[in-house]
Design an enzyme around this catalytic site. Structure first.
Site, mmCIF file in Angstrom:
data_model
loop_
_atom_site.group_PDB
_atom_site.id
_atom_site.type_symbol
_atom_site.label_atom_id
_atom_site.label_comp_id
_atom_site.label_asym_id
_atom_site.label_seq_id
_atom_site.Cartn_x
_atom_site.Cartn_y
_atom_site.Cartn_z
ATOM 1 C CG HIS A 57 31.119 -35.563 -33.798
ATOM 2 N ND1 HIS A 57 31.296 -34.878 -32.616
ATOM 3 C CD2 HIS A 57 30.648 -36.784 -33.450
ATOM 4 C CE1 HIS A 57 30.981 -35.659 -31.603
ATOM 5 N NE2 HIS A 57 30.576 -36.827 -32.070
ATOM 6 C CB VAL A 58 30.510 -28.957 -36.096
ATOM 7 C CG1 VAL A 58 28.997 -28.872 -36.016
ATOM 8 C CG2 VAL A 58 31.163 -27.614 -35.808
ATOM 9 C CE1 TYR A 59 32.160 -32.472 -28.697
ATOM 10 C CE2 TYR A 59 33.150 -33.004 -30.822
ATOM 11 C CZ TYR A 59 32.680 -33.403 -29.584
ATOM 12 O OH TYR A 59 32.730 -34.725 -29.222
ATOM 13 C CG HIS B 22 31.297 -41.794 -34.279
ATOM 14 N ND1 HIS B 22 29.935 -41.630 -34.358
ATOM 15 C CD2 HIS B 22 31.729 -40.887 -33.348
ATOM 16 C CE1 HIS B 22 29.546 -40.681 -33.520
ATOM 17 N NE2 HIS B 22 30.612 -40.222 -32.889
ATOM 18 C CD GLU C 280 27.153 -36.148 -32.545
ATOM 19 O OE1 GLU C 280 27.284 -37.262 -33.098
ATOM 20 O OE2 GLU C 280 27.356 -35.970 -31.321
#
Length: 353
Positions: free
Chosen positions: A179-181, A105, A313
Site C-alpha cells: 500500500h505504498v503512497y 485489508h 495497489e
C-alpha cells in the site's frame, strides 16, 4: 550496493528495525520488520536533488494508531470482502468485520501490524530484503496455516521489485498488495493533483457506496476514468462522474489490459521530473488518491491532508471470492502462490513529452 540496519522503535518489548538499501546511484529504499512497511524511497529529481517520494512516519506509534497503511504489506486479502463472508469448498466462512459491515485489508491486526522475520541477500546488481510471516489458521477468520515470503529487491537499474510467495495446508484465500503512497514532489505538503497518471486499462470496477464492487465492469471510454493516456489526477478528483464524486477522487480497481511490453501504469510529476513506471503480473490495479485521512497526524511536523499521495495497489480484483468474473484468489495445499510487481524510477524533463 550499501546496506544499513538501525533501530526504529519498540513494540511490546520487541525491537523494530529499519533496513535501508542504497544503490550506486544513490537511490535508496527503507523498510521495517513491522509489516514490511516502506518508510522511504529516495530518488533524484531532474536537478539531481534526492527526496523521499513516499508517505511514511518516523515512529512506530503512528503506524499502529492511525493505520493509514503507508507503505505496508496488506493481507491476507487486500481490499474489502462483502460482509466478511465467503464460501470455499462448500463451507461458509465468516471473517472479522472491521469496516462497517465488511472485512477490510485482512482484518485488524493483519499483515501491516505484525513483526516479520527479515533476512538479506546481497548481490552485485541487486540486493534483496526477504520478509517471512506465519499466519496461523483462524487468524481473523481465515482457514489454513499460511506461510508467506515477500521479497523487496532494489536494483542498480533503479527498480523496486516486490515478489510474493505463499503456501497453505488447507484451502484459503490470498490476495496481497503493498500500500505504498507516492508523492513524487518529495514534499507531502504539496498534493498529487498535478501528477499525471496513465493506467493501461479499458475497464474499471463499479463500486457501491461502502466500497464493495457491484460485480460490474464499466468501460472507461469517454469518462473521467479513462487513463489510457496520461491525465492529471485533478481531473478525476474534481469529476462529477457519480462514481468519482461519491469517493471524492479515485478509489477504484482497474482491470489491466497487459498489452505486450507496454507499462501497466505510469505516474509522473512534471515539476520534479520524477516518474514511476509500474509493471505487474496482477490482474488489477487499485488507484487511491488519499481522498481522506484517518486522523490528525503529521509527517515531518506538517499535518497530512487529503491528496497528499496516491496509492497504486497491484492485486486481483477486490471481493473476487464473491464475484464470478473477478479472478481467482483461492490457494490450495500443494500450490505456491507467486506474483511480482516492479516500480521503476526515472527522471524526465516533462510528463507529457
Amino acid at each position: 550496493m550499501e546496506f544499513e540496519k538501525k533501530i526504529f522503535g519498540d513494540l511490546s518489548g520487541e525491537t523494530i528495525y529499519e533496513y535501508t538499501l542504497t544503490n550506486s546511484q544513490g537511490v535508496s529504499l527503507s523498510a521495517l520488520n513491522l509489516g514490511g512497511v516502506v518508510t522511504s524511497i529516495k530518488t533524484p529529481d531532474k536537478a539531481g536533488q534526492f527526496s523521499n517520494i513516499t508517505l511514511g512516519f518516523d515512529n512506530v506509534e503512528d503506524y499502529l494508531t492511525y493505520r493509514p497503511f503507508y507503505g505496508a504489506l496488506v493481507g491476507r486479502v487486500a481490499g474489502r470482502i462483502a460482509e466478511g463472508r465467503f464460501n470455499l469448498e462448500g463451507k461458509e466462512y465468516q471473517l472479522q468485520v472491521n469496516e462497517g459491515e465488511n472485512h477490510h485489508h485482512g482484518g485488524n491486526p493483519a499483515f501491516e501490524s505484525h513483526i516479520w522475520d527479515v533476512s538479506i541477500e546481497e548481490g552485485e546488481a541487486s540486493t534483496h530484503l526477504i520478509f517471512k510471516y506465519f499466519s496461523p489458521a483462524g487468524e481473523n477468520g481465515y482457514p489454513g496455516n499460511l506461510v508467506v515470503t515477500i521479497t523487496y529487491t532494489l536494483s542498480e537499474a533503479n527498480e523496486w521489485k516486490i515478489s510474493y510467495h505463499a503456501e497453505t495446508d488447507e484451502p484459503t484465500l490470498f490476495n496481497p498488495t503493498n500500500h505504498v503512497y507516492f508523492n513524487l514532489s518529495g514534499d507531502h505538503t504539496k498534493t498529487i493533483k498535478e501528477h499525471t497518471l496513465l493506467v493501461n486499462s479499458d475497464l474499471v470496477g463499479e463500486l457501491k457506496e461502502d466500497g464493495i464492487p457491484t460485480g460490474k465492469f464499466l468501460p472507461v471510454n469517454d469518462t473521467d476514468f479513462d487513463l489510457r493516456e496520461p491525465v492529471k489526477l485533478s481531473k478525476g478528483i474534481t469529476s462529477q462522474h457519480p462514481q468519482l464524486a461519491d469517493k471524492k477522487g479515485f478509489d477504484h480497481p482497474y482491470f489491466l489490459a497487459h498489452r505486450g511490453s507496454e507499462p501497466d501504469a505510469v505516474l509522473c510529476d512534471s515539476e520534479s521530473g520524477r516518474k514511476v513506471i509500474v509493471t505487474t503480473d496482477c490482474d488489477a490495479l487499485v488507484v487511491y488518491t488519499h481522498n481522506g485521512v484517518s486522523g490528525e497526524y503529521e509527517i515531518n511536523g506538517n499535518r497530512v491532508e487529503p491528496y497528499a499521495g496516491v496509492a497504486l495497489e497491484t492485486q486481483t480484483m477486490p471481493d473476487a471470492i464473491n464475484q464470478d468474473n473477478f479472478g481467482n484468489i483461492i490457494l490450495y495445499p500443494g500450490e505456491t502462490f507467486h506474483s511480482e510487481t516492479i516500480y521503476q524510477f526515472e527522471q524526465v524533463k516533462g510528463c507529457l513529452e
